[in-house]
Design a protein around this motif. Structure first.
Motif, PDB file in Angstrom:
ATOM      1  N   ASP A 165      17.058 -18.626 -28.865  1.00  0.00           N
ATOM      2  CA  ASP A 165      17.276 -18.415 -27.434  1.00  0.00           C
ATOM      3  C   ASP A 165      17.725 -16.979 -27.173  1.00  0.00           C
ATOM      4  OD1 ASP A 165      18.226 -18.487 -24.727  1.00  0.00           O
ATOM      5  OD2 ASP A 165      18.414 -20.662 -24.914  1.00  0.00           O
ATOM      6  N   PHE A 166      16.952 -16.252 -26.343  1.00  0.00           N
ATOM      7  CA  PHE A 166      17.312 -14.863 -26.077  1.00  0.00           C
ATOM      8  C   PHE A 166      18.638 -14.769 -25.327  1.00  0.00           C
ATOM      9  CE2 PHE A 166      17.076 -10.796 -23.778  1.00  0.00           C
ATOM     10  CZ  PHE A 166      16.935  -9.957 -24.875  1.00  0.00           C
ATOM     11  N   ASN A 167      18.985 -15.811 -24.595  1.00  0.00           N
ATOM     12  CA  ASN A 167      20.254 -15.835 -23.886  1.00  0.00           C
ATOM     13  C   ASN A 167      21.344 -16.528 -24.691  1.00  0.00           C
ATOM     14  OD1 ASN A 167      20.326 -14.621 -21.038  1.00  0.00           O
ATOM     15  ND2 ASN A 167      18.301 -15.577 -21.161  1.00  0.00           N
ATOM     16  N   ILE A 168      21.318 -16.304 -25.984  1.00  0.00           N
ATOM     17  CA  ILE A 168      22.344 -16.867 -26.857  1.00  0.00           C
ATOM     18  C   ILE A 168      23.729 -16.409 -26.434  1.00  0.00           C
ATOM     19  CG2 ILE A 168      21.962 -14.990 -28.534  1.00  0.00           C
ATOM     20  CD1 ILE A 168      22.836 -16.893 -30.731  1.00  0.00           C
ATOM     21  N   GLY A 169      23.836 -15.176 -25.926  1.00  0.00           N
ATOM     22  CA  GLY A 169      25.140 -14.665 -25.503  1.00  0.00           C
ATOM     23  C   GLY A 169      25.727 -15.465 -24.357  1.00  0.00           C
ATOM     24  N   GLU A 170      24.879 -15.834 -23.415  1.00  0.00           N
ATOM     25  CA  GLU A 170      25.345 -16.634 -22.284  1.00  0.00           C
ATOM     26  C   GLU A 170      25.829 -18.000 -22.747  1.00  0.00           C
ATOM     27  OE1 GLU A 170      23.733 -17.721 -17.834  1.00  0.00           O
ATOM     28  OE2 GLU A 170      22.308 -17.834 -19.491  1.00  0.00           O
ATOM     29  N   ILE A 171      25.134 -18.583 -23.726  1.00  0.00           N
ATOM     30  CA  ILE A 171      25.520 -19.909 -24.223  1.00  0.00           C
ATOM     31  C   ILE A 171      26.812 -19.819 -25.028  1.00  0.00           C
ATOM     32  CG2 ILE A 171      24.767 -21.899 -25.569  1.00  0.00           C
ATOM     33  CD1 ILE A 171      21.859 -20.970 -25.032  1.00  0.00           C
ATOM     34  N   LEU A 172      26.932 -18.793 -25.860  1.00  0.00           N
ATOM     35  CA  LEU A 172      28.175 -18.602 -26.604  1.00  0.00           C
ATOM     36  C   LEU A 172      29.369 -18.457 -25.664  1.00  0.00           C
ATOM     37  CD1 LEU A 172      27.007 -16.067 -29.349  1.00  0.00           C
ATOM     38  CD2 LEU A 172      27.782 -18.405 -29.766  1.00  0.00           C
ATOM     39  N   ASP A 173      29.113 -17.875 -24.488  1.00  0.00           N
ATOM     40  CA  ASP A 173      30.191 -17.555 -23.552  1.00  0.00           C
ATOM     41  C   ASP A 173      30.450 -18.663 -22.537  1.00  0.00           C
ATOM     42  OD1 ASP A 173      32.153 -15.672 -22.610  1.00  0.00           O
ATOM     43  OD2 ASP A 173      30.856 -15.265 -20.894  1.00  0.00           O
ATOM     44  N   GLN A 174      29.801 -19.806 -22.674  1.00  0.00           N
ATOM     45  CA  GLN A 174      30.041 -20.889 -21.720  1.00  0.00           C
ATOM     46  C   GLN A 174      31.527 -21.247 -21.683  1.00  0.00           C
ATOM     47  OE1 GLN A 174      27.385 -24.052 -22.870  1.00  0.00           O
ATOM     48  NE2 GLN A 174      25.659 -23.195 -21.748  1.00  0.00           N
ATOM     49  N   ARG A 175      32.053 -21.383 -20.453  1.00  0.00           N
ATOM     50  CA  ARG A 175      33.496 -21.578 -20.263  1.00  0.00           C
ATOM     51  C   ARG A 175      33.822 -22.969 -19.707  1.00  0.00           C
ATOM     52  NH1 ARG A 175      35.452 -16.177 -19.039  1.00  0.00           N
ATOM     53  NH2 ARG A 175      33.923 -14.713 -19.905  1.00  0.00           N
ATOM     54  N   ASP A 176      35.005 -23.415 -20.005  1.00  0.00           N
ATOM     55  CA  ASP A 176      35.537 -24.615 -19.373  1.00  0.00           C
ATOM     56  C   ASP A 176      35.886 -24.259 -17.931  1.00  0.00           C
ATOM     57  OD1 ASP A 176      37.729 -26.416 -18.381  1.00  0.00           O
ATOM     58  OD2 ASP A 176      37.428 -27.365 -20.334  1.00  0.00           O
ATOM     59  N   PRO A 177      35.348 -24.993 -16.942  1.00  0.00           N
ATOM     60  CA  PRO A 177      35.574 -24.622 -15.539  1.00  0.00           C
ATOM     61  C   PRO A 177      37.036 -24.681 -15.121  1.00  0.00           C
ATOM     62  CG  PRO A 177      34.503 -26.768 -15.702  1.00  0.00           C
ATOM     63  CD  PRO A 177      34.480 -26.172 -17.068  1.00  0.00           C
ATOM     64  N   GLU A 178      37.844 -25.433 -15.833  1.00  0.00           N
ATOM     65  CA  GLU A 178      39.259 -25.560 -15.459  1.00  0.00           C
ATOM     66  C   GLU A 178      40.126 -24.518 -16.157  1.00  0.00           C
ATOM     67  OE1 GLU A 178      40.657 -29.521 -16.000  1.00  0.00           O
ATOM     68  OE2 GLU A 178      39.187 -30.410 -14.621  1.00  0.00           O
ATOM     69  N   THR A 179      39.911 -24.326 -17.447  1.00  0.00           N
ATOM     70  CA  THR A 179      40.776 -23.407 -18.202  1.00  0.00           C
ATOM     71  C   THR A 179      40.194 -22.003 -18.316  1.00  0.00           C
ATOM     72  OG1 THR A 179      39.787 -23.928 -20.369  1.00  0.00           O
ATOM     73  CG2 THR A 179      41.554 -25.371 -19.572  1.00  0.00           C
ATOM     74  N   GLY A 180      38.866 -21.871 -18.161  1.00  0.00           N
ATOM     75  CA  GLY A 180      38.224 -20.579 -18.341  1.00  0.00           C
ATOM     76  C   GLY A 180      38.016 -20.201 -19.789  1.00  0.00           C
ATOM     77  N   GLU A 181      38.395 -21.073 -20.709  1.00  0.00           N
ATOM     78  CA  GLU A 181      38.263 -20.797 -22.142  1.00  0.00           C
ATOM     79  C   GLU A 181      36.862 -21.174 -22.636  1.00  0.00           C
ATOM     80  OE1 GLU A 181      40.493 -19.462 -24.265  1.00  0.00           O
ATOM     81  OE2 GLU A 181      41.999 -19.190 -22.698  1.00  0.00           O
ATOM     82  N   PRO A 182      36.332 -20.467 -23.654  1.00  0.00           N
ATOM     83  CA  PRO A 182      35.022 -20.820 -24.220  1.00  0.00           C
ATOM     84  C   PRO A 182      35.028 -22.246 -24.768  1.00  0.00           C
ATOM     85  CG  PRO A 182      35.770 -18.672 -25.022  1.00  0.00           C
ATOM     86  CD  PRO A 182      36.933 -19.290 -24.320  1.00  0.00           C
ATOM     87  N   VAL A 183      33.940 -22.959 -24.539  1.00  0.00           N
ATOM     88  CA  VAL A 183      33.879 -24.359 -24.968  1.00  0.00           C
ATOM     89  C   VAL A 183      33.285 -24.520 -26.367  1.00  0.00           C
ATOM     90  CG1 VAL A 183      33.736 -25.195 -22.597  1.00  0.00           C
ATOM     91  CG2 VAL A 183      31.632 -24.718 -23.860  1.00  0.00           C
ATOM     92  N   HIS A 184      32.614 -23.505 -26.874  1.00  0.00           N
ATOM     93  CA  HIS A 184      31.950 -23.644 -28.172  1.00  0.00           C
ATOM     94  C   HIS A 184      32.655 -22.900 -29.301  1.00  0.00           C
ATOM     95  CE1 HIS A 184      28.563 -25.617 -26.341  1.00  0.00           C
ATOM     96  NE2 HIS A 184      28.307 -24.597 -25.555  1.00  0.00           N
ATOM     97  N   LEU A 185      33.483 -21.944 -28.988  1.00  0.00           N
ATOM     98  CA  LEU A 185      34.009 -21.027 -30.000  1.00  0.00           C
ATOM     99  C   LEU A 185      35.290 -21.554 -30.625  1.00  0.00           C
ATOM    100  CD1 LEU A 185      33.411 -17.655 -28.117  1.00  0.00           C
ATOM    101  CD2 LEU A 185      31.834 -18.974 -29.554  1.00  0.00           C
ATOM    102  N   PRO A 186      35.511 -21.227 -31.898  1.00  0.00           N
ATOM    103  CA  PRO A 186      34.696 -20.355 -32.748  1.00  0.00           C
ATOM    104  C   PRO A 186      33.407 -21.028 -33.211  1.00  0.00           C
ATOM    105  CG  PRO A 186      36.543 -21.241 -33.992  1.00  0.00           C
ATOM    106  CD  PRO A 186      36.753 -21.666 -32.578  1.00  0.00           C
TER     107      PRO A 186
END
Length: 560
Positions: free
Chosen positions: A368-389
């Motif tokens: 996926d060319f937009n891998i960066g956008e997916i890596l950066d997906q955030r929890d709408p309540e906390t704003g924290e990344p949902v996939h990382l690390p």
């Protein structure tokens, strides 16, 4: 070559190297930053007869753009038209509406329209007033199946140019972490990342000639050409100078910039306008943590991208927006100017490897060319990344795919984690052994079937293009020792900043125009954001917004 320093032509160049001092401190336009956005703005303003000053914070010209691959996304461009490609600004606008982030249309639609119609004009203008010549790259849009998408025609790249065209200032051009002996098209077609020896031998005469003549492609060519065009139009440059504050008159119009040079401050007047093109804020630790909480692996831009433009704009009353957006892409470890740095390379889509999140599960197609956008997906309540690390998991065959990968991996000895079994590997990186084993087993089943039933890896126009038409995009993970590489967000440049209208004018917090102030490139609130709608949707749009800003300044002068 025209003097780089206006007003002191009787003083030898070597008295004031790399910019020197300015005697006349009143200009029509002051451009802050010397990347592609700023230089395109300076070029158009100067060609329109205005007196232009470019203020550069560092001792090097070119900004983040000089370090880029210079893939340039320009819909409906004249080069594609000559090649028989059918495209139009209306089709590009349809595409932007179809693939941009949901909910952005209400704010960004006027800017999408402005870009779609100005981008083709920008490219023609740049070719007409600089030594730059662009060529078509056989690369599709990342979403070619979407309405308005194209399988070819919108990606161009500058042809090779020599630094020597800059004369005494050739050494001031910023170097890149990329191998700029190749142009972007050659990188795409010959794939030196996987085939360095074969590519080197195939292009040996051209590479030797370029080395001897100090020539390069990618960001080197782009910025050499833009800077040369500005020099020929007698733009003035001031290097090693930090813009500190925007100065406004009683009406609130921005009329000048306070700068610091060699420890002393001065105020430079801008009769017609100031263009913010200072880049992102990714190297400001506090800002990065505020807007990008969670792990960030590497940064791939000049270390001086510290949010100066965003801070000055905010202090002047501008509205900041899209501050959580960035150009995010996997980066290999490297060194730049003696320190650790990131090198953007597509290494995560090799056979015999997958990407898993903190739960040990796959969550995307590795192509996926937009891998960066997916890596950066955030929890709408906390704003924290949902996939990382997140982690790249591979078997030992992964290392045999690319000699350069091993070279760059050696810059960070702790980056590669090895284990004889998947269970031990999971333990070393803090994943559930059972979850990782289940994920690998499921992926291996897809490899046997030849179809990635979860994320469609290896299917579609983009995947086929990036894999050079090969069906070898999968590959089981089954031969130890097993490997893990940390794969979180790496930032090539943040994309948030001053909110602008479709004319490039900066807006106040109440939505009114902040007269005299314009923004382009990574210093503006990017109307596309993190999502890449084309492989070159940083460079092409950034240049276009610089072009739009200068056009607005020139147009307002005519009205007055």
């Amino acid at each position: 070559m025209p003097s780089l320093i206006m007003g002191i032509n009787d003083i030898p160049y070597n008295k004031y190297p790399r910019g020197g001092l300015i005697m006349d401190e009143t200009y029509d336009v002051v451009v802050l930053g010397s990347g592609a956005a700023g230089m395109t703005a300076a070029l158009r303003a100067a060609q329109g007869g205005l007196k232009v000053l470019v203020v550069e914070k560092t001792a090097r010209l070119g900004g983040t753009s000089a370090m880029s691959g210079a893939g340039t996304w320009v819909p409906a461009n004249h080069i594609a038209a000559k090649a028989g490609v059918q495209d139009s600004s209306e089709e590009a606008l349809t595409y932007l509406h179809a693939v941009s982030p949901a909910g952005w249309e209400s704010d960004e639609a006027p800017l999408w329209r402005a870009f779609a119609y100005a981008a083709p004009q920008m490219l023609k203008f740049v070719e007409a007033h600089t030594p730059l010549r662009f060529k078509l790259v056989d690369e599709p849009d990342p979403f070619p199946e979407s309405p308005g998408g194209k399988s070819v025609g919108r990606m161009v790249t500058p042809k090779v140019l020599s630094r020597r065209i800059l004369g005494r200032f050739s050494r001031s051009l910023r170097d890149s972490t990329l191998v700029t002996l190749f142009d972007y098209d050659e990188m795409v077609r010959h794939d030196p990342y996987h085939h360095p020896i074969r590519t080197g031998l195939r292009l040996l005469p051209q590479l030797a000639r370029r080395w001897l003549t100090r020539s390069g492609g990618q960001g080197t060519a782009l910025m050499a050409g833009l800077i040369k065009g500005c020099l020929d139009l007698r733009c003035t440059f001031l290097l090693r100078t930090r813009a500190c504050r925007l100065v406004s008159d009683k009406s609130g119009r921005v009329t000048a910039v306070e700068v610091e040079h060699d420890g002393s401050k001065r105020v430079i007047a801008a009769r017609r306008g100031v263009v913010l093109a200072t880049g992102g804020f990714e190297w400001d630790t506090m800002m990065r943590k505020e807007f990008f909480p969670g792990p960030v692996d590497r940064i791939g831009s000049p270390r001086t991208n510290e949010g100066d433009g965003q801070k000055m704009a905010s202090e002047a009353g501008a509205l900041l927006a899209r501050m959580d957006q960035a150009n995010i892409y996997p980066c290999l470890p490297t060194r730049y100017e003696g320190r650790s740095h990131g090198l953007p390379v597509t290494y995560q889509a090799e056979p015999h490897s997958i990407i898993v999140n903190r739960d040990g599960r796959r969550f995307l197609s590795e192509y996926d060319f937009n891998i960066g956008e997916i890596l950066d997906q955030r929890d709408p309540e906390t704003g924290e990344p949902v996939h990382l690390p997140a982690w790249l998991i591979a078997d030992i065959r992964f290392l045999g795919r690319s000699l350069p990968f091993r070279w760059y991996a050696s810059y960070d000895k702790r980056w590669t984690v090895r284990a004889d079994t998947l269970e031990d590997l999971a333990g070393k990186i803090g994943l559930s052994p059972q979850a990782l084993a289940d994920t690998v087993k499921r992926f291996n089943t897809f490899c046997d079937e030849g179809v990635d039933r979860d994320f469609g890896r290896g299917t579609g126009t983009w995947d086929t293009y990036k894999s050079h038409g090969s069906n070898n995009t999968l590959g089981k993970i089954e031969k130890g020792p097993y490997l893990a590489f940390r794969l979180n967000r790496s930032i090539l440049g943040t994309k948030g900043g001053a909110r602008t209208n479709a004319s490039g004018q900066v807006l106040r917090t109440d939505g009114s125009v902040l007269e005299g102030l314009y923004a382009a490139g990574l210093a503006m609130a990017n109307p596309i954001g993190t999502r890449a709608v084309g492989a070159g949707t940083t460079i092409g749009p950034n240049m276009t917004w610089g072009f739009i800003c200068a056009g607005t300044i020139l147009g307002q002068g005519k009205k007055g």
